[in-house]
Design a protein around this motif. Structure first.
Motif, mmCIF file in Angstrom:
data_model
loop_
_atom_site.group_PDB
_atom_site.id
_atom_site.type_symbol
_atom_site.label_atom_id
_atom_site.label_comp_id
_atom_site.label_asym_id
_atom_site.label_seq_id
_atom_site.Cartn_x
_atom_site.Cartn_y
_atom_site.Cartn_z
ATOM 1 N N UNK A 1 8.933 -2.814 -10.834
ATOM 2 C CA UNK A 1 8.296 -1.537 -11.171
ATOM 3 C C UNK A 1 9.309 -0.504 -11.533
ATOM 4 N N UNK A 2 10.518 -0.919 -11.228
ATOM 5 C CA UNK A 2 11.767 0.073 -11.687
ATOM 6 C C UNK A 2 11.786 -0.200 -13.195
ATOM 7 N N UNK A 3 11.711 -1.266 -13.533
ATOM 8 C CA UNK A 3 11.743 -1.561 -15.001
ATOM 9 C C UNK A 3 10.754 -0.828 -15.699
ATOM 10 N N UNK A 4 9.620 -1.261 -15.252
ATOM 11 C CA UNK A 4 8.352 -0.666 -16.021
ATOM 12 C C UNK A 4 8.174 1.094 -16.181
ATOM 13 N N UNK A 5 8.750 1.375 -15.060
ATOM 14 C CA UNK A 5 8.426 3.243 -15.312
ATOM 15 C C UNK A 5 9.732 3.855 -15.051
ATOM 16 N N UNK A 6 10.983 3.160 -15.311
ATOM 17 C CA UNK A 6 12.245 3.646 -15.419
ATOM 18 C C UNK A 6 12.435 4.653 -13.905
ATOM 19 N N UNK A 7 12.294 3.875 -13.079
ATOM 20 C CA UNK A 7 12.222 4.472 -11.776
ATOM 21 C C UNK A 7 13.883 4.740 -11.181
ATOM 22 N N UNK A 8 14.260 5.518 -10.407
ATOM 23 C CA UNK A 8 15.567 5.746 -9.959
ATOM 24 C C UNK A 8 15.416 5.542 -8.241
ATOM 25 N N UNK A 9 16.060 4.717 -7.506
ATOM 26 C CA UNK A 9 16.012 4.418 -6.181
ATOM 27 C C UNK A 9 17.403 4.875 -5.564
ATOM 28 N N UNK A 10 16.891 5.286 -4.061
ATOM 29 C CA UNK A 10 17.962 5.157 -3.038
ATOM 30 C C UNK A 10 17.423 4.009 -2.071
ATOM 31 N N UNK A 11 18.185 3.132 -2.168
ATOM 32 C CA UNK A 11 17.746 1.717 -1.378
ATOM 33 C C UNK A 11 18.452 1.817 -0.034
ATOM 34 N N UNK A 12 17.762 2.186 0.978
ATOM 35 C CA UNK A 12 18.647 2.420 2.231
ATOM 36 C C UNK A 12 18.404 1.031 3.048
ATOM 37 N N UNK A 13 19.496 0.312 3.694
ATOM 38 C CA UNK A 13 19.264 -0.982 4.151
ATOM 39 C C UNK A 13 20.432 -1.409 5.000
ATOM 40 N N UNK B 1 0.864 -1.051 -0.058
ATOM 41 C CA UNK B 1 -0.035 0.123 -0.122
ATOM 42 C C UNK B 1 0.889 1.341 0.161
ATOM 43 N N UNK B 2 1.999 1.297 0.869
ATOM 44 C CA UNK B 2 2.907 2.270 0.918
ATOM 45 C C UNK B 2 3.511 2.478 -0.627
ATOM 46 N N UNK B 3 3.794 1.428 -1.229
ATOM 47 C CA UNK B 3 4.583 1.600 -2.484
ATOM 48 C C UNK B 3 3.494 2.167 -3.454
ATOM 49 N N UNK B 4 2.325 2.020 -3.305
ATOM 50 C CA UNK B 4 1.033 2.206 -4.303
ATOM 51 C C UNK B 4 0.957 3.746 -4.072
ATOM 52 N N UNK B 5 0.869 4.413 -2.832
ATOM 53 C CA UNK B 5 0.918 5.580 -2.568
ATOM 54 C C UNK B 5 2.201 6.551 -3.070
ATOM 55 N N UNK B 6 3.243 5.765 -2.788
ATOM 56 C CA UNK B 6 4.440 6.625 -3.570
ATOM 57 C C UNK B 6 4.486 6.749 -4.873
ATOM 58 N N UNK B 7 4.015 5.626 -5.762
ATOM 59 C CA UNK B 7 3.688 5.826 -7.180
ATOM 60 C C UNK B 7 2.510 6.578 -7.694
ATOM 61 N N UNK B 8 1.781 7.267 -6.830
ATOM 62 C CA UNK B 8 0.544 7.768 -7.203
ATOM 63 C C UNK B 8 0.647 9.014 -8.228
ATOM 64 N N UNK C 1 8.616 -8.339 -1.952
ATOM 65 C CA UNK C 1 8.590 -6.714 -1.823
ATOM 66 C C UNK C 1 9.775 -6.161 -2.785
ATOM 67 N N UNK C 2 10.849 -6.768 -2.579
ATOM 68 C CA UNK C 2 12.061 -6.327 -3.396
ATOM 69 C C UNK C 2 11.846 -6.590 -4.894
ATOM 70 N N UNK C 3 11.299 -7.785 -5.339
ATOM 71 C CA UNK C 3 10.844 -8.028 -6.628
ATOM 72 C C UNK C 3 9.977 -7.127 -7.245
ATOM 73 N N UNK C 4 9.012 -6.802 -6.462
ATOM 74 C CA UNK C 4 7.875 -5.860 -6.792
ATOM 75 C C UNK C 4 8.770 -4.405 -7.263
ATOM 76 N N UNK C 5 9.623 -4.206 -6.248
ATOM 77 C CA UNK C 5 10.276 -2.832 -6.553
ATOM 78 C C UNK C 5 11.304 -2.886 -7.473
#
Length: 327
Positions: free
Chosen positions: A205-217, A168-175, A198-202
């Motif tokens: 989505x990155x491939x589909x929408x050409x997103x750029x991530x800063x992945x903190x972990x 749900x948080x991911x969907x909100x971020x993509x809105x 969740x990682x596979x989903x991210x």
């Protein structure tokens, strides 16, 4: 820090974030927490930059300061060449369509009194992107994108598991169709069995929408899986930055070597033959960090010179940067 400035989406330059400490009745400042202390790096368009380090090293603060959720003490953040630090509130608000965040705790980051339709549709209403039936349609599309049933739109967060809440948080971020998302430890609060989903989903989505991530972990094996490049942070400073394979196969900084040696390997022969690097002592307080090299109080190869000179964050090999006087 990039060979080609044209593909840089986010450029962070000498970013500093200190939180003042006040005491007494008149609230006099007696010190500051040096959460982020002069970090410089680039995030290239379409890539995932992993940011790793121990708890309390300043990773999440770096992410929030890049998005201007905290106003930096010093330094600059450039997004598509525009300095976010100097923007007026209205201009910054418009830039927020391009930049979003997925928060660490899916239990605390969703309002329990709002339905999924309200949570995912809120950005659309706030920016007047849609109204009425159009919001219902867009919310349904976004829920489908993150593999949730659009019929769930009328439900509340407490009716969902941790993994579903994070979706749900991911969907909100993509809105608002952003191009840059800060993922602030998005899987650390989830069961191990759900983390990979969740990682596979991210990644999808990155491939589909050409997103750029800063992945903190702080899960180094997961960071290796998802990241193109990895930055290692210790006590408010970045000590090493490299392509993921270079960093994992040939770490140069003693702290990076210690972190990587702590990754469990399911191989008894490997575990018997390989020596783990066990760091002595605790992480120093960010209120009063050590002089010279921040890591020197726990470093196995430190000498007197490390206390006197602050190591420069410099390029050792193509696309491999390290801050250590001994490298």
């Amino acid at each position: 820090m990039s060979n080609n400035n044209e593909d840089v989406l986010v450029h962070v330059e000498n970013l500093v974030m200190h939180f003042p400490i006040y005491r007494g009745v008149i609230r006099r400042q007696v010190g500051a927490v040096h959460a982020v202390d002069g970090v410089t790096f680039d995030i290239r368009e379409g890539e995932t930059l992993g940011l790793v380090g121990e708890s309390g090293c300043g990773k999440s603060t770096t992410g929030r300061t890049i998005l201007q959720l905290y106003k930096p003490t010093a330094g600059n953040v450039y997004f598509r060449g525009q300095d976010l630090v100097g923007l007026k509130p209205n201009a910054m608000r418009m830039m927020r369509r391009e930049m979003q965040m997925i928060f660490q705790d899916p239990y605390a980051s969703l309002n329990p009194r709002m339905t999924l339709r309200d949570i995912v549709g809120e950005p659309l209403m706030a920016f007047e992107e849609a109204s009425g039936k159009e919001i219902d349609r867009r919310v349904g599309e976004l829920l489908e994108l993150v593999k949730l049933d659009p019929d769930f739109a009328g439900r509340y967060p407490h009716e969902f598991s941790g993994g579903q809440r994070q979706r749900i948080g991911v969907a909100r971020a993509l809105a608002l169709n952003p191009s840059f998302i800060v993922c602030d430890e998005p899987i650390s609060a989830l069961d191990v069995s759900i983390q990979a989903q969740v990682v596979n989903l991210l990644e999808d989505l990155q491939k589909e929408f050409h997103l750029t991530y800063l992945f903190i972990a702080h899960d180094l094996s997961m960071v290796r899986h998802i990241s193109d490049r990895v930055a290692v942070m210790y006590l408010g400073v970045i000590v090493e930055l490299a392509n993921r394979n270079d960093l994992y196969n040939e770490p140069l900084h003693p702290y990076t070597k210690a972190l990587l040696s702590a990754i469990p390997v399911p191989d008894p022969v490997y575990n018997e033959t390989h020596q783990r690097t066990v760091l002595e002592g605790d992480v120093p307080s960010p209120v009063n960090p050590p002089s010279g090299c921040r890591f020197r109080t726990r470093c196995p190869i430190a000498d007197e010179g490390c206390a006197l000179q602050k190591p420069e964050f410099r390029r050792i090999k193509p696309d491999h940067y390290v801050a250590c006087l001994k490298v």
